[in-house]
Design an enzyme around this catalytic site. Sequence first.
Site, PDB file in Angstrom:
ATOM      1  N   VAL A  31      -8.607   6.982   6.112  1.00  0.00           N
ATOM      2  CA  VAL A  31      -7.602   8.031   5.935  1.00  0.00           C
ATOM      3  C   VAL A  31      -7.176   8.103   4.467  1.00  0.00           C
ATOM      4  O   VAL A  31      -7.025   7.082   3.802  1.00  0.00           O
ATOM      5  CB  VAL A  31      -6.366   7.747   6.814  1.00  0.00           C
ATOM      6  CG1 VAL A  31      -5.261   8.762   6.553  1.00  0.00           C
ATOM      7  CG2 VAL A  31      -6.771   7.768   8.288  1.00  0.00           C
ATOM      8  N   LEU A  55      -2.227   2.927   5.484  1.00  0.00           N
ATOM      9  CA  LEU A  55      -3.047   3.996   6.041  1.00  0.00           C
ATOM     10  C   LEU A  55      -4.390   3.394   6.410  1.00  0.00           C
ATOM     11  O   LEU A  55      -4.901   2.520   5.700  1.00  0.00           O
ATOM     12  CB  LEU A  55      -3.245   5.125   5.015  1.00  0.00           C
ATOM     13  CG  LEU A  55      -1.988   5.878   4.563  1.00  0.00           C
ATOM     14  CD1 LEU A  55      -2.334   6.838   3.425  1.00  0.00           C
ATOM     15  CD2 LEU A  55      -1.368   6.640   5.721  1.00  0.00           C
ATOM     16  N   ASP A  56      -4.973   3.828   7.515  1.00  0.00           N
ATOM     17  CA  ASP A  56      -6.282   3.321   7.915  1.00  0.00           C
ATOM     18  C   ASP A  56      -7.287   3.537   6.793  1.00  0.00           C
ATOM     19  O   ASP A  56      -7.160   4.466   5.987  1.00  0.00           O
ATOM     20  CB  ASP A  56      -6.758   4.014   9.188  1.00  0.00           C
ATOM     21  CG  ASP A  56      -5.930   3.620  10.404  1.00  0.00           C
ATOM     22  OD1 ASP A  56      -5.231   2.598  10.335  1.00  0.00           O
ATOM     23  OD2 ASP A  56      -5.970   4.353  11.408  1.00  0.00           O
ATOM     24  N   ARG A  57      -8.293   2.702   6.752  1.00  0.00           N
ATOM     25  CA  ARG A  57      -9.277   2.733   5.662  1.00  0.00           C
ATOM     26  C   ARG A  57      -9.903   4.116   5.473  1.00  0.00           C
ATOM     27  O   ARG A  57     -10.124   4.554   4.350  1.00  0.00           O
ATOM     28  CB  ARG A  57     -10.381   1.697   5.935  1.00  0.00           C
ATOM     29  CG  ARG A  57     -11.397   1.557   4.802  1.00  0.00           C
ATOM     30  CD  ARG A  57     -12.381   0.441   5.098  1.00  0.00           C
ATOM     31  NE  ARG A  57     -13.175   0.722   6.277  1.00  0.00           N
ATOM     32  CZ  ARG A  57     -14.305   1.449   6.269  1.00  0.00           C
ATOM     33  NH1 ARG A  57     -14.755   1.965   5.139  1.00  0.00           N
ATOM     34  NH2 ARG A  57     -14.984   1.640   7.380  1.00  0.00           N
ATOM     35  N   HIS A  69      -5.325   3.698  14.309  1.00  0.00           N
ATOM     36  CA  HIS A  69      -6.175   4.804  14.755  1.00  0.00           C
ATOM     37  C   HIS A  69      -5.460   5.736  15.727  1.00  0.00           C
ATOM     38  O   HIS A  69      -6.109   6.464  16.472  1.00  0.00           O
ATOM     39  CB  HIS A  69      -7.475   4.294  15.389  1.00  0.00           C
ATOM     40  CG  HIS A  69      -8.309   3.444  14.475  1.00  0.00           C
ATOM     41  ND1 HIS A  69      -9.417   2.769  14.930  1.00  0.00           N
ATOM     42  CD2 HIS A  69      -8.207   3.168  13.164  1.00  0.00           C
ATOM     43  CE1 HIS A  69      -9.966   2.102  13.911  1.00  0.00           C
ATOM     44  NE2 HIS A  69      -9.237   2.339  12.835  1.00  0.00           N
TER      45      HIS A  69
END
Length: 207
Positions: A100, A96-98, A201
């Site tokens: 999120v 998961l993106d940082r 993203h």
Amino acid sequence: MQVSAVKCGRIQVDGEMVPVSYIVKSSQKISHFLHRHEPPVMAWDVPILDKEDDVVTVWKPATVPVHPCGQYRKNTVVGVLQAEYGLAPLFPIHRLDRLVSGLLILARNATKADLFRQEIEAGKVQKLYVAKVVGEFPEDEQIVDVNVNYNAREGRSTAEVGNSCDGSSIKGKTACTKFTRISTNGIHSIVSCKPITGRTHQVRNLF
């Protein structure tokens, strides 16, 4: 700078301090130690939701990266789980993106990680995001199919839409996402976001 590093022991040969005049011999290992401050994260606790012999499921807080990357080494989900719970080795099944938050599954051995990888590639495992957005989201399912251009140096992405009239090429990678409204109060909406592709993203750039 190298002279001072040798004198204070930050540069060592085979794990030992040496004088500046020391001549390095063949096959000797040179180590250069640096002190580096990691960027802070807004959360340190990584709650464990389920722990089995070969899989652990956690709640990843926002601002914490999944694994060591860029300037982050210890302030990561993997780093926290190793330091606080002694869980090692760990193999993130997905990321998961940082910025999120959400459920994160990690395998505890390479065999289980490979099994998950095969299931993901076969489409047996899928991601689903839930987002709160401003405004009244359309009632019908929305499919957004554009390109996401990720700039690794700046750490941000932009959505690129082609223009067939001027013949300009589209930058980035194809990204398709299905959006479905779950509920709305006219001011905000809760939306289900199902990525068909997996781009950095992707979801946040398509709103």
